[in-house]
Design an enzyme around this catalytic site. Sequence first.
Site, PDB file in Angstrom:
ATOM      1  N   TRP A  10       1.102  13.912   3.929  1.00 14.07           N
ATOM      2  CA  TRP A  10      -0.109  13.791   5.064  1.00 14.07           C
ATOM      3  C   TRP A  10       1.245  13.410   6.357  1.00 14.07           C
ATOM      4  CZ3 TRP A  10      -1.263  13.427   0.309  1.00 14.07           C
ATOM      5  CH2 TRP A  10      -2.450  14.320  -0.266  1.00 14.07           C
ATOM      6  N   GLN A  47      -8.968   9.882  -5.175  1.00 12.97           N
ATOM      7  CA  GLN A  47      -8.645  10.365  -3.374  1.00 12.97           C
ATOM      8  C   GLN A  47      -9.811  11.954  -2.779  1.00 12.97           C
ATOM      9  OE1 GLN A  47      -5.318  11.213  -1.829  1.00 12.97           O
ATOM     10  NE2 GLN A  47      -7.300  11.198  -0.230  1.00 12.97           N
ATOM     11  N   ASP A 100       1.991   3.362   3.024  1.00 13.66           N
ATOM     12  CA  ASP A 100       1.325   3.677   3.150  1.00 13.66           C
ATOM     13  C   ASP A 100       2.045   5.639   1.815  1.00 13.66           C
ATOM     14  OD1 ASP A 100      -1.694   5.023   2.204  1.00 13.66           O
ATOM     15  OD2 ASP A 100      -1.434   6.077   3.781  1.00 13.66           O
ATOM     16  N   HIS A 135      -9.508   2.147  -0.383  1.00 13.04           N
ATOM     17  CA  HIS A 135     -10.104   2.890   1.395  1.00 13.04           C
ATOM     18  C   HIS A 135     -11.290   2.990   1.516  1.00 13.04           C
ATOM     19  CE1 HIS A 135      -6.130   4.061  -0.478  1.00 13.04           C
ATOM     20  NE2 HIS A 135      -5.388   5.014   0.106  1.00 13.04           N
ATOM     21  N   HIS A 185       1.255   5.799  -2.252  1.00 12.09           N
ATOM     22  CA  HIS A 185       0.992   6.471  -3.209  1.00 12.09           C
ATOM     23  C   HIS A 185       2.365   6.946  -3.351  1.00 12.09           C
ATOM     24  CE1 HIS A 185      -3.407   6.761  -0.922  1.00 12.09           C
ATOM     25  NE2 HIS A 185      -2.829   6.023  -0.309  1.00 12.09           N
ATOM     26  N   HIS A 207       1.106  -1.445  -0.069  1.00 10.30           N
ATOM     27  CA  HIS A 207      -0.152   0.181   0.151  1.00 10.30           C
ATOM     28  C   HIS A 207       0.526   1.550  -0.273  1.00 10.30           C
ATOM     29  CE1 HIS A 207      -4.274   1.887   0.735  1.00 10.30           C
ATOM     30  NE2 HIS A 207      -3.240   2.923   1.159  1.00 10.30           N
ATOM     31  N   GLU A 220     -11.102   4.639   6.988  1.00  2.00           N
ATOM     32  CA  GLU A 220      -9.765   5.566   7.270  1.00  2.00           C
ATOM     33  C   GLU A 220     -10.804   6.944   8.268  1.00  2.00           C
ATOM     34  OE1 GLU A 220      -7.195   6.957   4.828  1.00  2.00           O
ATOM     35  OE2 GLU A 220      -5.350   6.953   6.496  1.00  2.00           O
TER      36      GLU A 220
HETATM   37 FE   FE2 Z   1      -3.863   5.900   1.763  1.00  2.00          FE
END
Ligand code: FE2
Length: 411
Positions: free
Chosen positions: A313, A150, A307, A208, A57, A55, A211
Site C-alpha cells: 500500500w 482485513q 500505519d 479501522h 501493520h 498504529h 478509512e
Molecule cells: Fe491501518
Amino acid sequence: MLIRNAYIEKSTVPEDIRITDGKFAEIGKGLQPALGEEVIDCGGKLVLPPLIESHMHLDTCLTAGEPRWNKSGTLFEGIEIWSERKKSLTKADVRERVNRAVRMQAANGIQYVRTHVDITDPSLVALEAMCELREELKDFVEIQIVAFPQEGILSYPNGKELMENAVKAGADAVGAIPHYEFTREYAVESLHFAVKLAEKYGKLIDVHCDEIDDPASRGLEVLACLAYETGMKEMVSASHTCALGSYDNSYAFKLFRLLRLSGINFVCNPHINIMLQGRLDAYPRRRGLTRVKELLENGNNVSFGYDVIYDPWYLLGTGNMLDVVHIGLHVCQMGGYDDIADSYKLVTFNAAKALHLGDAYGIKPGNPANLILFDAKDFYEALNERAVVLKSWKNGKLIASSTPAKKETHF
Ligand code: FE2
C-alpha cells in the site's frame, strides 16, 4: 546510573535523573553521583519518554514489490497485491520481517508498538508468529496485537469465528473494518460484534473506522455510541476515520457531541491517508484525513501512527515517528509554534493513552526507567533537524544508540 544535564520534555532548566534497579529513583537539579555510579552527561540535550507507534501493520511490513510492485500506488491495487502475497505467508517469513521492522523502530526511539494483524486467514499464521515475537521482544519493544479483519467480519467466510479464535490465541485488542463490509447492515453488525467480543474477553478495541472518502460511511457514530453506552469509552480507539474529513459540517458538528461523550481515542495516519485518499476526486481534491485539530479541541485524545512501512500500500517508510509528526503537522495544518512544540505528545503521551499504558508511562520516580535522548536541545529542533536518538534505555538498559552523521561544507 546518573543521567545528568538533560532537558526533560519542555523544561527550561537542565535536570539530572537517577536510575536504580531499572526504575527512575530521583529527578532533580544538581544530583551528585554515588561512589562508583555510572554517569552519563547529556550536554543539555532533550530526553523524552520513549516514542510510541500507535498504529502499525507489522505483518505486512517490508513486502513492497512482492510478488509485484504496486504501479498505480492505489489502495485497490495494494489490496490485490497483498491477497497474492498473503498466500506465501509463513511463520518464518513473518518473523524475519517483523524482527527487522522492530529494530528499525527501536533504533528511532520506539519502545511500544500497537500492531494490527490480519486474521482473515484461516491458518492465523501471522497472528501466531506475532504472539511469539511479542514475548521474545518484550524486554526491548512492547507489542500490542489487534485482531484485524482485513477482509471484513461479516463479509469474510467464518469471520466471526476467526475473530474469536484470534482473541483466544492471544490478541490484546479487537478490530473491525466497517467501511469494507459488503453492506451498511453488515458494518453496523460488525461493530456490535466487535464490542461484545471485547467485553466478553476484557480486551481493548481498535477499529479501522471509515478509512474512505465516502461521507455516507458512518461507522464512527455507531462505534462512539457503543463505547459510550457500554462504558468502554477510552478503551476504544477509532483509527483513520478519514470520512470524518468529508462529512458535511452540520452532521459533523452534531457528531462531535457524541464523540466528546464517548471519550474514545483517535489514531490518525497522515502518510498513508494523504497518499491513498482523494484518488477518485478531480480538483479541488480532498486531503482525506480526519479532523485532528478539531478533535483535540473537542477534548478527544488523538495520536499519530505510521500505519505501514514499505508494503503493497505504501512503498516508502522508515519507521521513524519524526517523519509522521513532520508530515502530520503539514497535512493537518498545525503550523503554529505551540502546535509544533507540543507535537511530541502525539507520539508519546497521547499514544500512551490510546494504548492504555496507564501511569507507568512517563519520566517520574517509581516508573520503569524507559527514556530516550535526542541529539537536539528541544523537540522543535529534533523535529526540524530529524535529530537521531542518541540513546534509548528500557528498564534502565541501553537497547539502541546512534551516532549523528557529520555534514561538512567546503566553501
Ligand atoms: Fe491501518
